[in-house]
Design a protein around this motif. Structure first.
Motif, PDB file in Angstrom:
ATOM      1  N   GLU A  20     -15.285   9.362 -22.125  1.00 25.91           N
ATOM      2  CA  GLU A  20     -13.630   9.708 -21.316  1.00 25.91           C
ATOM      3  C   GLU A  20     -14.275  11.219 -21.080  1.00 25.91           C
ATOM      4  O   GLU A  20     -14.308  11.893 -20.117  1.00 25.91           O
ATOM      5  CB  GLU A  20     -12.471   9.563 -22.557  1.00 25.91           C
ATOM      6  CG  GLU A  20     -12.476   8.351 -22.363  1.00 25.91           C
ATOM      7  CD  GLU A  20     -11.986   7.093 -20.808  1.00 25.91           C
ATOM      8  OE1 GLU A  20     -11.197   8.670 -19.884  1.00 25.91           O
ATOM      9  OE2 GLU A  20     -12.246   6.695 -20.455  1.00 25.91           O
ATOM     10  N   ASN A  21     -15.103  12.155 -21.934  1.00 26.46           N
ATOM     11  CA  ASN A  21     -15.557  12.993 -21.787  1.00 26.46           C
ATOM     12  C   ASN A  21     -15.942  13.939 -21.403  1.00 26.46           C
ATOM     13  O   ASN A  21     -16.724  14.999 -22.020  1.00 26.46           O
ATOM     14  CB  ASN A  21     -14.029  13.896 -22.761  1.00 26.46           C
ATOM     15  CG  ASN A  21     -14.570  13.936 -24.547  1.00 26.46           C
ATOM     16  OD1 ASN A  21     -15.688  13.240 -24.705  1.00 26.46           O
ATOM     17  ND2 ASN A  21     -13.537  13.778 -25.381  1.00 26.46           N
ATOM     18  N   LYS A 169     -15.120  13.553 -13.146  1.00 25.70           N
ATOM     19  CA  LYS A 169     -14.774  12.977 -13.169  1.00 25.70           C
ATOM     20  C   LYS A 169     -12.989  12.596 -11.885  1.00 25.70           C
ATOM     21  O   LYS A 169     -12.279  11.192 -11.954  1.00 25.70           O
ATOM     22  CB  LYS A 169     -13.541  12.368 -14.534  1.00 25.70           C
ATOM     23  CG  LYS A 169     -14.796  11.987 -15.728  1.00 25.70           C
ATOM     24  CD  LYS A 169     -13.899  11.736 -16.896  1.00 25.70           C
ATOM     25  CE  LYS A 169     -15.201  10.599 -18.334  1.00 25.70           C
ATOM     26  NZ  LYS A 169     -15.147   9.737 -17.689  1.00 25.70           N
TER      27      LYS A 169
END
Length: 225
Positions: A20-21, A169
């Motif tokens: 995700e990060n 993203k």
């Protein structure tokens, strides 16, 4: 950034990765160090076999001991045949596993990565690589290359790797274009990036304080208030 330490080495293994990060904990082989060095930071998409140049600082974790916390990084393609084989065999490129990586490097040697990048049809010379696999390899290679280019561009203009991951993203392949055209969009679109950070990025890009772009930042602030 001038006060940060530099570290260069080859990623041996990934011990933790948050998709995700981009936060990653990895073990790196550094010349002159007997033991593998623990490195932590936001390294989206890295794989064993990659050579990284890191900027950051050393710290001593109470549980995990000495580690290098990276603020930014740059991927350097491996130069040796063994490094290239490990890099390709790590699963980085869809369509190439350990066996196929071994065949490619045996056939093309240290020129393997250059051939994949510049002449993607040439790997068909290797047993087991047909047109369908070539398409898979090309698609995966281009995606990884795109991520690297965005990260290098953003970090080169004062954007931390943490923010760079968020920007990618948000905008994907349009990231560089968006930042170049109007970095103040980041404050409106990207969670965690405020106007102070966006203004700093604008300055790093060489956008004059009297330019129309920087003059318009008040309108973005009004929209967000």
């Amino acid at each position: 950034m001038d006060n940060l330490s530099k570290l260069r080495g080859k990623i041996e293994r990934i011990t933790f990765a948050n998709e995700e990060n981009g936060f990653t904990i990895a073990k790196m082989k550094v010349q002159g160090e007997k033991e593998l060095v623990t490195v932590v930071g936001n390294f989206p998409g890295i794989n064993p076999g990659e050579v990284l140049e890191l900027s950051g600082a050393w710290s001593n974790h109470p549980k995990f001991g000495n580690q290098f916390k990276a603020e930014s990084f740059k991927s350097v393609m491996p130069a040796s045949a063994a490094g290239i084989e490990k890099y390709l065999g790590s699963g980085l490129i869809k369509g190439i596993g350990p066996i196929m990586a071994s065949r490619l490097v045996k056939h093309f040697g240290v020129n393997t990565l250059e051939i994949i990048d510049v002449n993607p049809k040439q790997p068909e010379e290797v047993e087991g690589i047909g047109k369908k696999r070539i398409q898979m390899i090309r698609s995966a290679w281009d995606a990884q290359k795109e991520i690297r280019e965005v990260m290098v561009f953003l970090q080169g203009h004062g954007v931390s790797s943490t923010y760079a991951v968020k920007i990618y993203k948000q905008y994907g392949q349009s990231s560089i274009k968006v930042v170049q055209e109007n970095p103040y969009r980041l404050a409106a679109d990207t969670f965690g990036i405020g106007f102070k950070t966006a203004d700093k990025i604008a300055g790093n890009l060489g956008i004059d304080r009297n330019s129309d772009i920087r003059a318009e930042r008040g309108s973005f602030m009004s929209c967000m208030s």
